[in-house]
Design a protein around this motif. Structure first.
Motif, PDB file in Angstrom:
ATOM      1  N   ALA A   4       0.847  -1.188   0.000  1.00 18.23           N
ATOM      2  CA  ALA A   4       0.000   0.000   0.000  1.00 18.23           C
ATOM      3  C   ALA A   4       0.885   1.240   0.000  1.00 18.23           C
ATOM      4  O   ALA A   4       1.669   1.449   0.919  1.00 18.23           O
ATOM      5  CB  ALA A   4      -0.917   0.001   1.216  1.00 18.23           C
ATOM      6  N   GLY A   5       0.774   2.041  -1.057  1.00 15.69           N
ATOM      7  CA  GLY A   5       1.507   3.298  -1.159  1.00 15.69           C
ATOM      8  C   GLY A   5       0.643   4.443  -0.679  1.00 15.69           C
ATOM      9  O   GLY A   5      -0.563   4.479  -0.941  1.00 15.69           O
ATOM     10  N   LEU A   6       1.250   5.382   0.020  1.00 18.48           N
ATOM     11  CA  LEU A   6       0.512   6.510   0.606  1.00 18.48           C
ATOM     12  C   LEU A   6       1.171   7.821   0.217  1.00 18.48           C
ATOM     13  O   LEU A   6       2.397   7.936   0.214  1.00 18.48           O
ATOM     14  CB  LEU A   6       0.505   6.369   2.132  1.00 18.48           C
ATOM     15  CG  LEU A   6      -0.151   7.487   2.950  1.00 18.48           C
ATOM     16  CD1 LEU A   6      -1.636   7.607   2.621  1.00 18.48           C
ATOM     17  CD2 LEU A   6       0.059   7.243   4.441  1.00 18.48           C
ATOM     18  N   ARG A   7       0.331   8.784  -0.113  1.00 14.80           N
ATOM     19  CA  ARG A   7       0.789  10.157  -0.340  1.00 14.80           C
ATOM     20  C   ARG A   7      -0.318  11.100   0.125  1.00 14.80           C
ATOM     21  O   ARG A   7      -1.454  10.692   0.347  1.00 14.80           O
ATOM     22  CB  ARG A   7       1.124  10.391  -1.805  1.00 14.80           C
ATOM     23  CG  ARG A   7      -0.050  10.248  -2.750  1.00 14.80           C
ATOM     24  CD  ARG A   7       0.409  10.299  -4.185  1.00 14.80           C
ATOM     25  NE  ARG A   7      -0.698  10.158  -5.121  1.00 14.80           N
ATOM     26  CZ  ARG A   7      -0.551   9.809  -6.383  1.00 14.80           C
ATOM     27  NH1 ARG A   7       0.656   9.552  -6.864  1.00 14.80           N
ATOM     28  NH2 ARG A   7      -1.592   9.720  -7.178  1.00 14.80           N
ATOM     29  N   VAL A   8       0.044  12.359   0.283  1.00 15.34           N
ATOM     30  CA  VAL A   8      -0.921  13.389   0.657  1.00 15.34           C
ATOM     31  C   VAL A   8      -1.032  14.358  -0.511  1.00 15.34           C
ATOM     32  O   VAL A   8      -0.026  14.889  -0.993  1.00 15.34           O
ATOM     33  CB  VAL A   8      -0.498  14.117   1.953  1.00 15.34           C
ATOM     34  CG1 VAL A   8      -1.342  15.360   2.188  1.00 15.34           C
ATOM     35  CG2 VAL A   8      -0.597  13.175   3.143  1.00 15.34           C
ATOM     36  N   ALA A   9      -2.255  14.562  -0.968  1.00 10.38           N
ATOM     37  CA  ALA A   9      -2.497  15.457  -2.101  1.00 10.38           C
ATOM     38  C   ALA A   9      -2.819  16.877  -1.656  1.00 10.38           C
ATOM     39  O   ALA A   9      -2.548  17.827  -2.388  1.00 10.38           O
ATOM     40  CB  ALA A   9      -3.637  14.920  -2.965  1.00 10.38           C
ATOM     41  N   ARG A  10      -3.420  17.015  -0.460  1.00 14.27           N
ATOM     42  CA  ARG A  10      -3.814  18.340  -0.007  1.00 14.27           C
ATOM     43  C   ARG A  10      -3.903  18.369   1.507  1.00 14.27           C
ATOM     44  O   ARG A  10      -4.448  17.456   2.117  1.00 14.27           O
ATOM     45  CB  ARG A  10      -5.183  18.700  -0.587  1.00 14.27           C
ATOM     46  CG  ARG A  10      -5.661  20.077  -0.221  1.00 14.27           C
ATOM     47  CD  ARG A  10      -7.067  20.354  -0.754  1.00 14.27           C
ATOM     48  NE  ARG A  10      -7.595  21.563  -0.187  1.00 14.27           N
ATOM     49  CZ  ARG A  10      -8.096  21.682   1.041  1.00 14.27           C
ATOM     50  NH1 ARG A  10      -8.143  20.664   1.835  1.00 14.27           N
ATOM     51  NH2 ARG A  10      -8.560  22.835   1.480  1.00 14.27           N
ATOM     52  N   ILE A  11      -3.380  19.432   2.085  1.00 12.26           N
ATOM     53  CA  ILE A  11      -3.523  19.689   3.523  1.00 12.26           C
ATOM     54  C   ILE A  11      -4.251  21.013   3.675  1.00 12.26           C
ATOM     55  O   ILE A  11      -3.784  22.044   3.193  1.00 12.26           O
ATOM     56  CB  ILE A  11      -2.149  19.772   4.236  1.00 12.26           C
ATOM     57  CG1 ILE A  11      -1.337  18.495   4.020  1.00 12.26           C
ATOM     58  CG2 ILE A  11      -2.338  20.062   5.724  1.00 12.26           C
ATOM     59  CD1 ILE A  11       0.084  18.568   4.561  1.00 12.26           C
TER      60      ILE A  11
END
Length: 159
Positions: free
Chosen positions: A84-91
């Motif tokens: 499972a790969g995780l990233r954040v697109a918006r904070i």
């Protein structure tokens, strides 16, 4: 409706290997669609707990899921391992959009990908916080990617 194309592995900042279980398969011989959402939840919360910014029992701020979505490209099945790969697109001031790619072990493109949005709220009142706590914001910023999937942080993290 335009279906997205599978994301590449290098567009994600953090990875968690997740073994599939016998019970994850449905009668059609592949992981049931609802299980994908549990993988999403697992990688996000593992990252938050591992980085010390989520105290599930006593933390004053908790994240509530308000939106979720998944696109499926290739089947996953027991006894495969999922990465499972995780990233954040918006904070935002009180919200975060997480994006997750589920990869068959060693594969370069996602078998499924999607997102969910957490709104961070006060545990007692369940009202959105005015701003994310600094340790949480800092941990999330390490996962931020620019549009198109390029990383803005420094190097890939692995669990």
């Amino acid at each position: 409706m335009n279906k997205p194309i599978p994301a590449a592995r290098d567009g994600y900042r953090h990875f968690l290997p997740i073994p599939t279980r016998w019970m994850d398969n449905d009668v059609y011989g592949h992981v049931n669609n609802v299980v994908y959402y549990s993988y999403f939840d697992t990688v996000v919360n593992e990252y938050l707990i591992r980085t010390g910014v989520l105290d599930v029992e006593h933390g004053a701020t908790i994240g509530l899921v308000i939106e979720t979505q998944c696109n499926y490209f290739a089947p996953l099945a027991f006894p495969e391992r999922v990465e499972a790969g995780l990233r954040v697109a918006r904070i935002g001031s009180s919200s975060v959009r997480y994006e997750v790619g589920l990869f068959k072990e060693g594969e370069p493109q996602a078998a499924a990908q999607g997102h969910f949005v957490h709104v961070y709220v006060d545990r007692a009142t369940r009202r959105p916080v005015s701003t994310l706590p600094e340790p949480l914001r800092s941990a999330l910023e390490r996962l931020v990617v620019e549009a198109g999937g390029s990383s803005t942080g420094t190097g890939e993290e692995r669990a």
